[in-house]
Design a protein around this motif. Structure first.
Motif, mmCIF file in Angstrom:
data_model
loop_
_atom_site.group_PDB
_atom_site.id
_atom_site.type_symbol
_atom_site.label_atom_id
_atom_site.label_comp_id
_atom_site.label_asym_id
_atom_site.label_seq_id
_atom_site.Cartn_x
_atom_site.Cartn_y
_atom_site.Cartn_z
ATOM 1 N N ALA A 1 0.887 -1.216 0.032
ATOM 2 C CA ALA A 1 -0.105 -0.015 0.159
ATOM 3 C C ALA A 1 0.887 1.409 0.097
ATOM 4 O O ALA A 1 0.398 2.386 -0.263
ATOM 5 N N PHE A 2 2.157 1.312 0.248
ATOM 6 C CA PHE A 2 3.096 2.373 0.494
ATOM 7 C C PHE A 2 3.968 2.389 -0.701
ATOM 8 O O PHE A 2 4.916 3.042 -0.789
ATOM 9 N N PHE B 1 -14.014 4.188 -6.357
ATOM 10 C CA PHE B 1 -13.640 3.745 -5.025
ATOM 11 C C PHE B 1 -14.858 3.934 -4.241
ATOM 12 O O PHE B 1 -15.291 2.966 -3.128
ATOM 13 N N ASN B 2 -15.342 5.128 -4.095
ATOM 14 C CA ASN B 2 -16.195 5.490 -3.034
ATOM 15 C C ASN B 2 -17.617 5.004 -3.466
ATOM 16 O O ASN B 2 -18.486 4.760 -2.527
ATOM 17 N N THR C 1 -18.894 -3.230 -6.810
ATOM 18 C CA THR C 1 -18.561 -3.449 -5.529
ATOM 19 C C THR C 1 -17.069 -3.261 -5.172
ATOM 20 O O THR C 1 -16.361 -3.225 -6.018
ATOM 21 N N LEU C 2 -16.898 -3.046 -3.811
ATOM 22 C CA LEU C 2 -15.434 -3.037 -3.513
ATOM 23 C C LEU C 2 -14.543 -4.095 -4.023
ATOM 24 O O LEU C 2 -13.370 -3.843 -4.476
ATOM 25 N N PRO C 3 -14.659 -5.379 -3.848
ATOM 26 C CA PRO C 3 -13.845 -6.498 -4.338
ATOM 27 C C PRO C 3 -13.648 -6.151 -5.840
ATOM 28 O O PRO C 3 -12.509 -6.497 -6.375
ATOM 29 N N VAL D 1 -4.438 -0.829 -0.877
ATOM 30 C CA VAL D 1 -5.256 0.095 -0.068
ATOM 31 C C VAL D 1 -6.811 -0.206 0.060
ATOM 32 O O VAL D 1 -7.366 -0.116 1.377
ATOM 33 N N ALA D 2 -7.214 -0.394 -1.018
ATOM 34 C CA ALA D 2 -8.778 -0.725 -1.022
ATOM 35 C C ALA D 2 -8.970 -2.367 -0.360
ATOM 36 O O ALA D 2 -9.897 -2.328 0.457
#
Length: 306
Positions: free
Chosen positions: A45-46, A72-73, A252-254, A272-273
Motif C-alpha cells: 500500500a506504500f 472507490f467511493n 462493489t469494493l472487491p 489500500v482498497a
C-alpha cells in the motif's frame, strides 16, 4: 517429527494436545493463506508496484488516489448496501423457516432439502440460473408478473432494479443458517415451551419471549459469519450477472480491488482498497459485538462465548 507427533497423539490424558494437533493444519493455512498475504498487501500500500518493475516507495500517495477516486467511493457504498439489508433478512428468514419446520411431518424432510439445496449450487451456476429467471423478456419471474397484470422491471439491466435483483438472488442461499438454527432449536429443552403453554402463552408469545431470546447468541454468530462472507460472495454474483453495471450500479469494493490489481496493474491502490475491506469487516463485527454486549448476549460464559 512424525514419531514425536504420534507419541503426542497417543499420550493418555493429554486431550488439549490432541486438539491442538487437529487444529494445527488449519492454523498453518490461516498463517500462509491469510495473514502473510495481508501483511504483504499492507506493505504494498506504500509502494507503486505493477508486477513488472521493482516497487517504488510513494508514501501515502496510494491512499490519496483511492480516497479521491469516485469509483472507490461508489464501490464502498454499493458493498455496504448489499450487506446491511440482506444479512439481517437472510439470518432471520433462515431462523423463521427452521422454526416452522422443526416439527416432524410427512413432507417436511423434503422441504428442508429444498431450503438447503440452493446453498449446494456453485455460485457461477447459481448466478447464471438467476440471470435466466430474471430475464426481462422471457424470464419466468417477469412472465408471472405479466400474468397477474403487473409491469415487470428490467432487473439486471436497469440501474434502479439491479441492486434489488442481487438482494433477491442472495436471499435464497440460507441453507447453512437454516441448518444451524434447526440444530439449535432441537437442542433447546422442550420443557421450557411446555411450561409456557401450560401457563397460557400462545405460539407468538412463546416465539417472541422464549425461543428468540434463548437463540439470540446463535443468530448473532450467524450474522457475524454472513456479513463477512457476503463481501466475498457478492464478487462472484455481481461478476456473473451484471459485471458491476449497469452504469456502476452494482460495482462493489472487491470488483474495484480486482480491477486495480489485475486490469490496471496498480497493486498499491488495490492493497489500500483491500485494507479498507478488512477494516469494514472488522467494524461490522465490532458493531455486532457492541450490540451483543448491550443486550448481554453471547459475551459471557453463561450465555455464549464469542
Amino acid at each position: 517429527m512424525t514419531t514425536f507427533l504420534r507419541q503426542l497423539w497417543h499420550k493418555r490424558g493429554n486431550y488439549n494436545v490432541q486438539l491442538q494437533l487437529l487444529l494445527l493444519p488449519y492454523a498453518l493455512g490461516i498463517v500462509v493463506l491469510v495473514i502473510v498475504p495481508a501483511l504483504v498487501s499492507f506493505t504494498l500500500a506504500f509502494f507503486q508496484y505493477d508486477a513488472l518493475s521493482p516497487p517504488r516507495w510513494v508514501g501515502t500517495l496510494n491512499f490519496v488516489l483511492a480516497y479521491t477516486d469516485e469509483l472507490f467511493n461508489l464501490s464502498l457504498q454499493n458493498s455496504l448496501a448489499l450487506i446491511l439489508l440482506p444479512v439481517p433478512m437472510r439470518v432471520f428468514g433462515a431462523f423463521l423457516l427452521a422454526n416452522l419446520m422443526r416439527r416432524g411431518g410427512r413432507y417436511l424432510g423434503w422441504l428442508r432439502v429444498l431450503v438447503y439445496l440452493p446453498t449446494t449450487i456453485p455460485m457461477a451456476a447459481y448466478a447464471l440460473a438467476w440471470l435466466w429467471l430474471l430475464n426481462p423478456l422471457f424470464g419466468p419471474v417477469n412472465l408471472l408478473l405479466r400474468l397477474v397484470g403487473l409491469d415487470p422491471p428490467a432487473w439486471f439491466v436497469d440501474p434502479v432494479w439491479a441492486k434489488p435483483a442481487l438482494i433477491l438472488l442472495s436471499l435464497w442461499q440460507i441453507g447453512e443458517g437454516f441448518l444451524v438454527s434447526l440444530a439449535a432449536l432441537h437442542d433447546m429443552p422442550a420443557e421450557i415451551e411446555d411450561a409456557a403453554r401450560i401457563d397460557g402463552a400462545g405460539a407468538w408469545r412463546i416465539f417472541r419471549h422464549i425461543t428468540l431470546p434463548i437463540l439470540s447468541p446463535i443468530l448473532l454468530l450467524l450474522a457475524f459469519r454472513d456479513a463477512i462472507l457476503t463481501f466475498e460472495n457478492a464478487f462472484a454474483a455481481t461478476t456473473f450477472t451484471t459485471g458491476g453495471g449497469p452504469y456502476y450500479a452494482t460495482y462493489t469494493l472487491p470488483m474495484f480491488i480486482y480491477e486495480q490489481g489485475f486490469d490496471l496493474h496498480n497493486f498499491g491502490v488495490a492493497s489500500v482498497a483491500l485494507w479498507v475491506l478488512y477494516l469494514l469487516t472488522g467494524l461490522i463485527v465490532l458493531f455486532l459485538y457492541l450490540i451483543a454486549r448491550q443486550w448481554d448476549i453471547g459475551t459471557t460464559e453463561e450465555t455464549f462465548v464469542l
